[in-house]
Design a protein around this motif. Structure first.
Motif, PDB file in Angstrom:
ATOM      1  N   SER A 177       0.546  -1.623   0.562  1.00 30.36           N
ATOM      2  CA  SER A 177       0.169   0.076   0.159  1.00 30.36           C
ATOM      3  C   SER A 177       0.763   0.967  -0.256  1.00 30.36           C
ATOM      4  O   SER A 177       0.636   2.422  -0.457  1.00 30.36           O
ATOM      5  N   MET A 178       1.905   1.287   0.538  1.00 33.22           N
ATOM      6  CA  MET A 178       2.787   2.394   0.710  1.00 33.22           C
ATOM      7  C   MET A 178       2.946   3.190  -1.238  1.00 33.22           C
ATOM      8  O   MET A 178       3.650   3.731  -1.060  1.00 33.22           O
ATOM      9  N   LEU A 179       3.395   2.020  -1.479  1.00 32.13           N
ATOM     10  CA  LEU A 179       4.019   2.494  -3.587  1.00 32.13           C
ATOM     11  C   LEU A 179       2.655   3.134  -3.926  1.00 32.13           C
ATOM     12  O   LEU A 179       3.140   3.714  -4.405  1.00 32.13           O
ATOM     13  N   ILE A 180       1.431   3.752  -3.472  1.00 30.31           N
ATOM     14  CA  ILE A 180       1.049   4.813  -3.970  1.00 30.31           C
ATOM     15  C   ILE A 180       1.111   6.232  -3.140  1.00 30.31           C
ATOM     16  O   ILE A 180       1.760   7.000  -3.887  1.00 30.31           O
ATOM     17  N   ARG A 181       1.954   5.852  -1.712  1.00 28.13           N
ATOM     18  CA  ARG A 181       2.178   7.337  -1.200  1.00 28.13           C
ATOM     19  C   ARG A 181       3.642   7.251  -1.937  1.00 28.13           C
ATOM     20  O   ARG A 181       3.836   8.745  -2.857  1.00 28.13           O
ATOM     21  N   MET A 182       4.623   6.075  -2.525  1.00 26.50           N
ATOM     22  CA  MET A 182       5.386   6.635  -3.201  1.00 26.50           C
ATOM     23  C   MET A 182       5.255   7.299  -4.723  1.00 26.50           C
ATOM     24  O   MET A 182       6.209   7.962  -4.850  1.00 26.50           O
ATOM     25  N   ALA A 183       4.265   6.642  -5.869  1.00 30.51           N
ATOM     26  CA  ALA A 183       3.689   7.119  -6.777  1.00 30.51           C
ATOM     27  C   ALA A 183       3.343   8.590  -6.382  1.00 30.51           C
ATOM     28  O   ALA A 183       4.012   8.955  -7.873  1.00 30.51           O
ATOM     29  N   ARG A 184       2.712   9.010  -5.795  1.00 29.47           N
ATOM     30  CA  ARG A 184       2.202  10.038  -5.433  1.00 29.47           C
ATOM     31  C   ARG A 184       3.348  11.366  -5.556  1.00 29.47           C
ATOM     32  O   ARG A 184       3.562  12.525  -5.688  1.00 29.47           O
ATOM     33  N   MET A 185       5.003  11.036  -4.943  1.00 24.89           N
ATOM     34  CA  MET A 185       5.873  11.821  -4.383  1.00 24.89           C
ATOM     35  C   MET A 185       6.412  12.134  -5.478  1.00 24.89           C
ATOM     36  O   MET A 185       7.317  13.307  -5.883  1.00 24.89           O
ATOM     37  N   ALA A 217       8.961  16.551  -9.888  1.00 26.92           N
ATOM     38  CA  ALA A 217      10.143  15.480 -11.161  1.00 26.92           C
ATOM     39  C   ALA A 217      11.136  15.249 -11.120  1.00 26.92           C
ATOM     40  O   ALA A 217      12.386  14.438 -11.576  1.00 26.92           O
ATOM     41  N   GLY A 218      11.758  16.341  -9.989  1.00 31.70           N
ATOM     42  CA  GLY A 218      13.801  16.220  -9.731  1.00 31.70           C
ATOM     43  C   GLY A 218      13.725  14.791  -8.886  1.00 31.70           C
ATOM     44  O   GLY A 218      15.159  14.653  -9.148  1.00 31.70           O
ATOM     45  N   ILE A 219      12.613  13.872  -8.215  1.00 37.59           N
ATOM     46  CA  ILE A 219      12.802  13.277  -7.843  1.00 37.59           C
ATOM     47  C   ILE A 219      13.052  11.700  -8.664  1.00 37.59           C
ATOM     48  O   ILE A 219      12.319  11.801  -9.522  1.00 37.59           O
ATOM     49  N   ASP A 220      14.003  10.898  -8.447  1.00 37.11           N
ATOM     50  CA  ASP A 220      14.441   9.905  -9.369  1.00 37.11           C
ATOM     51  C   ASP A 220      13.471   8.407  -8.934  1.00 37.11           C
ATOM     52  O   ASP A 220      13.868   7.382  -9.029  1.00 37.11           O
ATOM     53  N   GLY A 261      23.795   7.543  -7.668  1.00 43.89           N
ATOM     54  CA  GLY A 261      23.054   8.562  -7.077  1.00 43.89           C
ATOM     55  C   GLY A 261      21.998   8.994  -7.402  1.00 43.89           C
ATOM     56  O   GLY A 261      21.020   8.145  -6.631  1.00 43.89           O
ATOM     57  N   PHE A 262      21.415  10.208  -7.988  1.00 45.01           N
ATOM     58  CA  PHE A 262      20.403  10.075  -8.005  1.00 45.01           C
ATOM     59  C   PHE A 262      19.749  10.775  -6.470  1.00 45.01           C
ATOM     60  O   PHE A 262      19.890  10.077  -5.891  1.00 45.01           O
ATOM     61  N   ARG A 263      18.991  11.109  -7.504  1.00 41.86           N
ATOM     62  CA  ARG A 263      17.569  12.135  -6.401  1.00 41.86           C
ATOM     63  C   ARG A 263      17.054  11.395  -5.388  1.00 41.86           C
ATOM     64  O   ARG A 263      16.130  11.191  -6.256  1.00 41.86           O
ATOM     65  N   THR A 264      16.876  10.947  -4.099  1.00 34.32           N
ATOM     66  CA  THR A 264      16.186  10.183  -3.298  1.00 34.32           C
ATOM     67  C   THR A 264      15.672  10.593  -2.270  1.00 34.32           C
ATOM     68  O   THR A 264      16.247  11.293  -1.326  1.00 34.32           O
ATOM     69  N   ALA A 265      14.519  10.704  -2.347  1.00 33.59           N
ATOM     70  CA  ALA A 265      13.384  10.648  -1.073  1.00 33.59           C
ATOM     71  C   ALA A 265      13.614   9.497   0.183  1.00 33.59           C
ATOM     72  O   ALA A 265      13.081   8.371  -0.374  1.00 33.59           O
TER      73      ALA A 265
END
Length: 335
Positions: free
Chosen positions: A112-120, A125-128, A199-203
């Protein structure tokens, strides 16, 4: 935008017979939530059987052929147990989605956390990549939690990249991140370190520890200790430098001690005494030498394994044709 894109969920499985009947309905609910939030979204589930000895492979194949789910099931069965890292790589190689998630089959990574991840990812667009980390270890043995925290502290002290304490493999990545990770050629892999290295930007999303939905964990304390050692060696050469520093310091101490003994013998003679302390010193120095040789041996062994250039995994069966690194990883039965 997440809408009108394909989301792949990669799940390595090893002896997860008890969890499979719980995993698929949870993925189905996530699929419905994704399509409700982003119409036109397609979801594929990539299941990788890592040489299971129970009915995991049979259940995966049956579910893939049943076509009762609202998402596509792509599956691979490896020829033997190659380990989680190899199974994870196989799943990433097979995934075709614009967004790719990695999670465990035991539901300690809540789908269920995938919904929150996809929303982020959709909002910024800067988050990879959106990763997850546990902020509590409730339910784990205290000794395992202690050594886990110690591992992350040592890792971050020695490694050029930072792996947050409690970081999980559970994450949702854009395609460019997945392509970067799968392009790395090494055989001795530590995914948490590789995700940080590319690398890449990670939240990050923090969440409390979630117990297994069913079954028993395949990770014993010794397996976790070996995994931690592999992670340290694969992400840093600092242990080699430490061994060199120890050798240099001991040489300096030995030189100073030799000068002291020579001066004392010239001034006061050389009585025969102190053999117990001498024995302790010789034993101590010998132990340090063996430890340093062991550190060097760990790196040498991994260099030897890399030089063989063997594939990370061999596929026995599945419905996904894979070609990686210009090499067809062997023939499979494809639907």
């Amino acid at each position: 935008m997440v809408g009108n894109q394909t989301v792949s969920i990669v799940v390595p499985c090893h002896n997860e017979e008890a969890c499979m009947p719980l995993l698929l309905p949870a993925i189905a609910q996530t699929s419905r939530d994704l399509r409700e939030r982003w119409p036109g979204t397609r979801l594929e589930l990539v299941l990788v059987d890592d040489g299971s000895t129970d009915r995991t492979a049979t259940l995966i194949e049956q579910e893939a052929r049943s076509q009762q789910w609202s998402f596509a099931i792509r599956w691979l069965s490896l020829s033997r147990n190659f380990g989680k890292e190899s199974a994870l790589l196989a799943g990433l190689d097979a995934a075709t989605g614009d967004l790719v998630a990695v999670m465990d089959a035991d539901l300690q990574d809540p789908p269920s956390m995938l919904i929150r991840m996809a929303r982020m990812l959709d909002d910024d667009a800067g988050i990879d990549c959106v990763g997850t980390r546990r902020v509590t270890r409730k339910g784990e043995p205290p000794i395992r939690s202690l050594f886990s925290r110690l591992f992350y502290r040592i890792m971050n002290a020695l490694s050029p990249v930072e792996v947050p304490d409690g970081a999980r493999d559970f994450r949702l990545m854009r395609r460019r991140v997945v392509d970067a990770v799968t392009s790395l050629p090494e055989r001795n892999r530590f995914s948490k370190g590789l995700f940080a290295w590319v690398g890449f930007r990670t939240a990050w999303i923090e969440y409390p520890n979630v117990p297994r939905a069913a079954g028993r964990t395949n990770w014993s304390f010794m397996k976790l200790a070996k995994y931690a050692l592999d992670g340290l060696v694969s992400c840093s050469t600092a242990p080699l430098r430490v061994a060199s520093y120890i050798g240099l310091i001991l040489c300096m101490i030995a030189f100073v001690a030799t000068c002291f003994i020579a001066v004392r013998a010239a001034a006061f003679g050389d009585p025969v005494a102190g053999w117990p302390s001498l024995t302790c010193i010789v034993t101590f120095i010998g132990g340090l030498q063996l430890m340093c040789l062991g550190i060097i041996g760990q790196y040498l062994a991994r260099t030897y394994l890399e030089s063989k250039n063997r594939p990370n995994y061999i596929v026995r069966n599945g419905n996904v044709p894979i070609s990686r690194g210009g090499q067809i990883i062997p023939r499979m039965q494809c639907d």
